[in-house]
Scaffold this motif. Structure first.
Motif, PDB file in Angstrom:
ATOM      1  N   ALA A  90       2.187 -18.134 -53.037  1.00 36.61           N
ATOM      2  CA  ALA A  90       2.503 -18.134 -54.551  1.00 36.61           C
ATOM      3  C   ALA A  90       2.094 -16.953 -55.463  1.00 36.61           C
ATOM      4  N   ASP A  91       0.649 -16.727 -55.193  1.00 35.03           N
ATOM      5  CA  ASP A  91      -0.067 -15.917 -55.887  1.00 35.03           C
ATOM      6  C   ASP A  91       0.412 -14.290 -55.619  1.00 35.03           C
TER       7      ASP A  91
ATOM      8  N   ILE B  23      11.801 -16.654 -62.928  1.00 37.41           N
ATOM      9  CA  ILE B  23      11.850 -16.366 -61.493  1.00 37.41           C
ATOM     10  C   ILE B  23      11.002 -17.360 -60.782  1.00 37.41           C
ATOM     11  N   TRP B  24      11.446 -18.215 -59.887  1.00 37.73           N
ATOM     12  CA  TRP B  24      10.680 -18.869 -59.122  1.00 37.73           C
ATOM     13  C   TRP B  24       9.814 -18.202 -57.986  1.00 37.73           C
ATOM     14  N   CYS B  25       8.542 -18.346 -58.217  1.00 39.47           N
ATOM     15  CA  CYS B  25       7.753 -17.290 -57.103  1.00 39.47           C
ATOM     16  C   CYS B  25       6.713 -18.435 -56.256  1.00 39.47           C
ATOM     17  N   GLY B  26       7.271 -19.800 -56.209  1.00 38.08           N
ATOM     18  CA  GLY B  26       6.569 -20.934 -55.353  1.00 38.08           C
ATOM     19  C   GLY B  26       6.498 -20.360 -53.911  1.00 38.08           C
TER      20      GLY B  26
ATOM     21  N   THR C 147       4.165 -19.930 -60.377  1.00 37.99           N
ATOM     22  CA  THR C 147       5.352 -20.445 -59.818  1.00 37.99           C
ATOM     23  C   THR C 147       6.360 -20.172 -60.728  1.00 37.99           C
ATOM     24  N   SER C 148       6.486 -20.702 -61.762  1.00 40.09           N
ATOM     25  CA  SER C 148       7.646 -20.419 -62.602  1.00 40.09           C
ATOM     26  C   SER C 148       7.233 -19.294 -63.735  1.00 40.09           C
ATOM     27  N   VAL C 149       7.455 -18.082 -62.967  1.00 36.82           N
ATOM     28  CA  VAL C 149       7.148 -17.043 -63.792  1.00 36.82           C
ATOM     29  C   VAL C 149       7.941 -16.578 -64.942  1.00 36.82           C
TER      30      VAL C 149
END
Length: 384
Positions: A275-276, A351-354, A305-307
């Motif tokens: 995620a990072d 943008i989900w970055c999970g 996560t939720s950027v």
């Protein structure tokens, strides 16, 4: 300025903030072991539910004396259950910096009719945690799914607090480090960071929360679906997989497979690193452009996560229409699905970055955002 259509497309265009992308190796055939058509109270069903609880404990590092239960109605159900059972014994502080936190405020003040102290912050900001009275019960979201702002760490929460901390961690669990000694109630849902299926919530209780449950009875009636005690004692079966209502064993199997995948990428440390890396790719993109920025105003509170992003170009007059047009163009190209900002949030992209998202897909998406932005700016200029 015109930008050529990028040559590379994300292999997986699913960047929704919930339900979120399945883990990369997901295959429906892996769900063949689900005990479909069997009672969840049969030995095989209970074994699967118990495994889901204990494997959650293992991956997240939840202390052995904390209870973990599978409850109805996703994270919403889990957090509502906690509020209705636990609040009212002492003063309450409600903290909100995004729409879901604001929803918990509404429930506490208008439904439970508590005389709560309410502290709010605008989207992109967070309340002053140092100014919170932690001797009160405190309700808050760890990561603002709709605002892209998170609690940086648990340093502000005192170990010797008198009140309970109730934390909605649905877009944080499995992607961020949670300080269990500072959290008395933690809730999340399967469909966020691990990309599970909907309608199942997880409720994690510290010994202090259990003590409150067994020593305090709220003044309001509790629906059966919310009841965690009987005769003044915790219903322990809930925390062994004896669920209050009927769970989907197909969803349980899917969650178990996602937990297996989580271990394969290094467990919690590996999930956090993924995620990072995803979020960092977006941050670096924004830092080199003067027309887009992170909604979070303090770098220390940026969500991984939720950027959430905002367009900053002065030529944009109708931010909501512009952001919607960019998101629609990305979806039409099949490169990003469901990336518009949440309906209550400032206009922009989310943008989900999970952890289930591949960094290569995030990097492939970013040139498309640039292309869509300049294409829409050109369209604006043509109408002037």
């Amino acid at each position: 300025m015109s930008v050529e259509i990028p040559a590379t497309r994300p292999a997986n265009p699913r960047f929704s903030s919930g339900p979120c992308a399945k883990y990369p190796s997901f295959d429906l055939d892996r769900l063949a072991e689900a005990p479909l058509g069997r009672s969840h109270r049969a030995a095989v069903g209970k074994a699967k539910l118990s495994a889901a609880i204990e494997e959650t404990r293992d991956v997240l590092g939840v202390p052995s004396d904390y209870r973990i239960g599978i409850v109805p109605a996703s994270d919403t159900g889990a957090f509502e259950m906690a509020m209705w059972n636990l609040l009212g014994e002492r003063p309450v502080e409600m903290l909100a910096w995004e729409s879901f936190g604001s929803g918990w405020v509404t429930d506490a003040v208008k439904q439970l009719k508590l005389k709560a102290t309410v502290k709010t912050a605008d989207y992109g900001q967070i309340v002053d945690l140092a100014g919170v009275d932690w001797d009160s019960d405190v309700c808050f979201t760890w990561n603002g799914t709709t605002s892209g702002v998170r609690v940086p760490d648990g340093a502000a929460i005192p170990a010797d607090r008198a009140g309970l901390t109730l934390c909605d961690a649905t877009s944080a669990a499995f992607a961020m480090s949670l300080p269990w000694d500072k959290l008395d109630v933690t809730t999340f849902s399967w469909q966020k960071v691990l990309g599970g299926e909907a309608a199942h919530g997880m409720l994690i209780l510290s010994p202090r929360a259990v003590e409150r449950l067994e020593s305090y009875t709220p003044s309001w009636p509790l629906p059966k679906i919310f009841r965690l005690t009987k005769g003044g004692k915790l219903i322990e079966g809930i925390f062994r997989g004896e669920t209050i209502n009927t769970p989907s064993m197909l969803c349980v199997e899917d969650y178990l497979q996602a937990l297996d995948w989580a271990r394969s990428v290094g467990g919690l440390a590996g999930l956090i690193a993924r995620a990072d890396a995803n979020a960092r790719a977006v941050w670096e993109f924004c830092e080199t452009r003067d027309w887009i920025a992170n909604l979070a105003e303090d770098d220390a509170t940026r969500s991984t996560t939720s950027v959430c992003l905002k367009f900053t170009d002065a030529r944009i007059r109708d931010g909501a229409a512009f952001a919607k047009a960019v998101a629609k163009r990305l979806e039409a190209e099949g490169v990003a699905l469901d990336v518009g900002a949440y309906r209550d949030a400032p206009p922009g992209l989310r943008i989900w970055c999970g952890s289930t998202v591949e960094t290569s897909d995030v990097r492939a998406l970013l040139p498309w955002i640039e292309w869509a932005f300049h294409t829409e700016i050109s369209a604006l200029s043509a109408t002037v």
